[in-house]
Design an enzyme around this catalytic site. Structure first.
Site, PDB file in Angstrom:
ATOM      1  CG  ASP A  35      -0.080   1.201  -0.142  1.00 58.04           C
ATOM      2  OD1 ASP A  35      -1.086   1.607   0.449  1.00 58.04           O
ATOM      3  OD2 ASP A  35       0.134   0.007  -0.374  1.00 58.04           O
ATOM      4  CG  HIS A  37       4.934   0.518  -2.259  1.00 57.91           C
ATOM      5  ND1 HIS A  37       5.339  -0.680  -1.718  1.00 57.91           N
ATOM      6  CD2 HIS A  37       3.583   0.441  -2.348  1.00 57.91           C
ATOM      7  CE1 HIS A  37       4.290  -1.451  -1.500  1.00 57.91           C
ATOM      8  NE2 HIS A  37       3.209  -0.789  -1.858  1.00 57.91           N
ATOM      9  CG  ASP A  63       2.471  -1.590   1.850  1.00 64.60           C
ATOM     10  OD1 ASP A  63       2.794  -2.305   2.810  1.00 64.60           O
ATOM     11  OD2 ASP A  63       1.847  -2.013   0.867  1.00 64.60           O
ATOM     12  CG  ASP A  66       9.729  -4.299   0.205  1.00 63.48           C
ATOM     13  OD1 ASP A  66      10.968  -4.372   0.091  1.00 63.48           O
ATOM     14  OD2 ASP A  66       9.076  -5.095   0.907  1.00 63.48           O
ATOM     15  CG  HIS A  96       5.355  -4.396   1.018  1.00 65.85           C
ATOM     16  ND1 HIS A  96       6.309  -4.971   0.211  1.00 65.85           N
ATOM     17  CD2 HIS A  96       4.195  -4.455   0.327  1.00 65.85           C
ATOM     18  CE1 HIS A  96       5.756  -5.341  -0.928  1.00 65.85           C
ATOM     19  NE2 HIS A  96       4.471  -5.046  -0.879  1.00 65.85           N
ATOM     20  CG  HIS A 144      -1.759  -1.875   4.578  1.00 66.36           C
ATOM     21  ND1 HIS A 144      -1.231  -0.817   3.879  1.00 66.36           N
ATOM     22  CD2 HIS A 144      -1.472  -2.979   3.825  1.00 66.36           C
ATOM     23  CE1 HIS A 144      -0.647  -1.247   2.767  1.00 66.36           C
ATOM     24  NE2 HIS A 144      -0.781  -2.560   2.718  1.00 66.36           N
ATOM     25  NE  ARG A 210      -3.745  -8.024  -2.274  1.00 71.17           N
ATOM     26  CZ  ARG A 210      -3.061  -6.927  -2.589  1.00 71.17           C
ATOM     27  NH1 ARG A 210      -1.755  -6.992  -2.776  1.00 71.17           N
ATOM     28  NH2 ARG A 210      -3.685  -5.771  -2.739  1.00 71.17           N
ATOM     29  CG  HIS A 237      -3.394  -4.169   0.668  1.00 71.91           C
ATOM     30  ND1 HIS A 237      -2.069  -4.558   0.721  1.00 71.91           N
ATOM     31  CD2 HIS A 237      -4.108  -5.324   0.564  1.00 71.91           C
ATOM     32  CE1 HIS A 237      -1.991  -5.879   0.663  1.00 71.91           C
ATOM     33  NE2 HIS A 237      -3.215  -6.366   0.561  1.00 71.91           N
TER      34      HIS A 237
END
Length: 534
Positions: A35, A37, A63, A66, A96, A144, A210, A237
């Site tokens: 990730d 991000h 990802d 975000d 995401h 992911h 989640r 993730h």
């Protein structure tokens, strides 16, 4: 963007694969990244650590956007590299990469601020074209999130329609959202989450963290690898303190059944974690770690500096206005002006022409001015507090932090998401004082790990949440149920009392004193000039 199959094939043939899954890299090495991000400056570090992209292919596990402030920069840079190096860069889809989460977190707001709705919509369409999984050298299944009870063999991936928003269940959801179960590899032993452990033979359990998909157990992972003659699962993730985690090895191949990789160091600027990438070369796997890179500071919600500074300027102006209006000393307030001589000396020609009703109206007018200035001061005080603490949008019902011994209770909210687009929340600087480790940050951020349940609403271009003042609305109607307009005078009085500006009718006494023009020499003459201004 060129459409690619649901599974990418990197480095060598795969037995039993569908003919259309034939994207092959001629190089014998690959760098796998987790990730990102929106941490653009850390993305640059990834390419520095991983090596030249021309001779060293890269696989990203999703990802890209975000929660960071540079999501669009990350995405455009990676897409540009994909166009320039089409056979050396592969991009998978993360959870995401969808409209639901980008509207819930920060990416949509970022696109509206930096570009337009058109750019945001184009990004969402490009997310639908990203493949879901990859296979490296016919041995490593890359995804992911994780595996699914609906994924028996790799050919099941051909059944997935990825050109849509992920649902809260199903194979597409599981590939993006599934996690290895806590205490992975030792599920049958008692743990904090499961004091009795899991019964033998359990493969799947609902993913309560989640709010969707599944936890998969060590046994489920081993059976999946055996069915498909694979060596291991590589996924992202989940934030990792060291940047990666190698889970329990399989009994037959003695290789980690699952490897979790996370490439965003010091996630959200509070996790204090390291980033890592996987280097696969000459049949060997190595992990390369790195620390966070300093990045430019963005004000929360992409607010500009002028808007951010307005509460400070307004606060000072209202302080000046109150200083001008509050001209009476305590002795003057105690003097009710009952002496006729004093009253005649102080009264002007204009005062003597006023009837009792006009004088009362004048007193009420001045009183309303003082109340209005008091209200302004309270409003700007709240805005200033929010600006000083750099408020951000937050989620509802966060997980509380532990209270330090001998210290004040910590704040109960966390930056990064929000329950509704106008929900105000956390004081970031204050929260950082209570996060001293990766575990503290992870526990505080659990609420933002869930699939959100909300209906996206139309957002104005770059709104400033601080200006919405939900706290004032709550104060005005908390006990009475009235609307803010109906209960405004009570709100103003309460605000003045909190500021120490009202005690025993001080507003009425000040207004009365000014209206009766007592001690004309001690008040500014400009007040009379603008006394009819509302």
């Amino acid at each position: 963007m060129k459409s690619e199959p649901n599974m990418l094939r990197i480095n060598g043939p795969v037995t039993g694969m569908l003919p259309l899954l034939d994207i092959v890299c001629s190089c014998s090495c690959c760098t796998v990244c987790g990730d990102i991000h929106g941490q653009y400056y850390d993305l640059m570090k990834v390419f520095e650590v991983g090596g030249d992209i021309g001779s060293n292919p890269y696989l990203f596990l999703g990802d890209y956007v975000d929660r960071g402030c540079f999501g669009i920069e990350c995405l455009l840079y990676i897409y540009a590299l994909k166009l320039w190096y089409p056979n050396s860069l592969w991009l998978l889809r993360g959870n995401h990469e969808c409209g639901h989460l980008t509207a819930y977190f920060t990416f949509r707001r970022e696109c509206l601020h930096k570009y337009s709705e058109t750019v945001y919509d184009a990004c969402i369409r490009s997310f639908f074209a990203l493949p879901l999984t990859a296979l490296i050298d016919g041995k490593f299944f890359c995804v992911h999130g994780g595996i699914s009870p609906e994924l028996d063999v790799l050919s099941d991936l051909d059944k997935v329609d990825r050109y849509c928003e992920p649902a809260s269940s199903g194979l597409l959801c599981d590939l993006l959202w599934a996690d290895p179960i806590p205490n992975f590899g030792h599920e049958q032993e008692p743990s904090y989450e499961r004091p009795q452990g899991l019964p033998p033979g359990t493969l799947w359990e609902h993913n309560g963290t989640r709010g969707c998909s599944y936890y998969y157990t060590y046994e489920a992972a081993c059976k999946f690898l055996e069915r498909n003659q694979l060596l291991g699962i590589i996924r992202g993730h989940e934030a990792q303190d060291a940047g990666y985690t190698m889970h329990r090895k399989t009994p037959s191949k003695k290789f980690p059944s699952v490897i979790t990789i996370f490439s965003a160091p010091n996630y959200l600027d509070v996790y204090h974690n390291r980033g890592a990438v996987i280097k696969y070369k000459d049949k060997n796997i190595t992990i390369r770690q790195y620390n966070a890179t300093a990045h430019p500071y963005w004000l929360p919600n992409f607010m500009d500096a002028f808007t951010w500074s307005l509460p400070f300027v307004g606060s000072k102006i209202t302080d000046m206005l109150l200083a001008i209006l509050s001209i009476c000393t305590e002795d003057e307030l105690e003097d009710d002006g009952s002496s006729q001589g004093d009253e005649d000396d102080a009264r002007t020609l204009g005062d003597m022409t006023l009837s009792p009703s006009e004088a009362a109206a004048r007193r009420q007018q001045i009183k309303n001015k003082i109340l209005a200035v008091g209200k302004m001061q309270r409003v700007f005080q709240l805005l200033r507090e929010e600006a000083e603490h750099a408020t951000e949008l937050m989620t509802a019902a966060p997980t509380p932090l532990p209270t330090p011994i001998g210290g004040p209770p910590p704040p109960t909210s966390w930056p990064g998401g929000f329950a509704q687009p106008d929900a105000l929340g956390v004081h970031v600087n204050e929260l950082k004082r209570y996060i001293r480790s990766f575990d503290d940050a992870r526990k505080s951020d659990l609420v933002n790990e869930r699939m959100p349940t909300f209906t996206p609403t139309a957002l104005p271009l770059v709104p400033v949440p601080s200006m919405k003042l939900p706290r004032l609305t709550q104060e005005s109607s908390m006990h009475t149920g009235d609307t803010p307009a109906q209960n405004m005078e009570e709100l103003i009085r309460k605000a003045l009392e909190e500021e120490g500006l009202s005690d025993g009718g001080v507003v009425e006494r000040i207004a009365e004193k000014i209206a009766r023009s007592s001690k004309a020499s001690s008040r500014p003459s400009a007040l009379r000039r603008f006394e009819t201004v509302g």
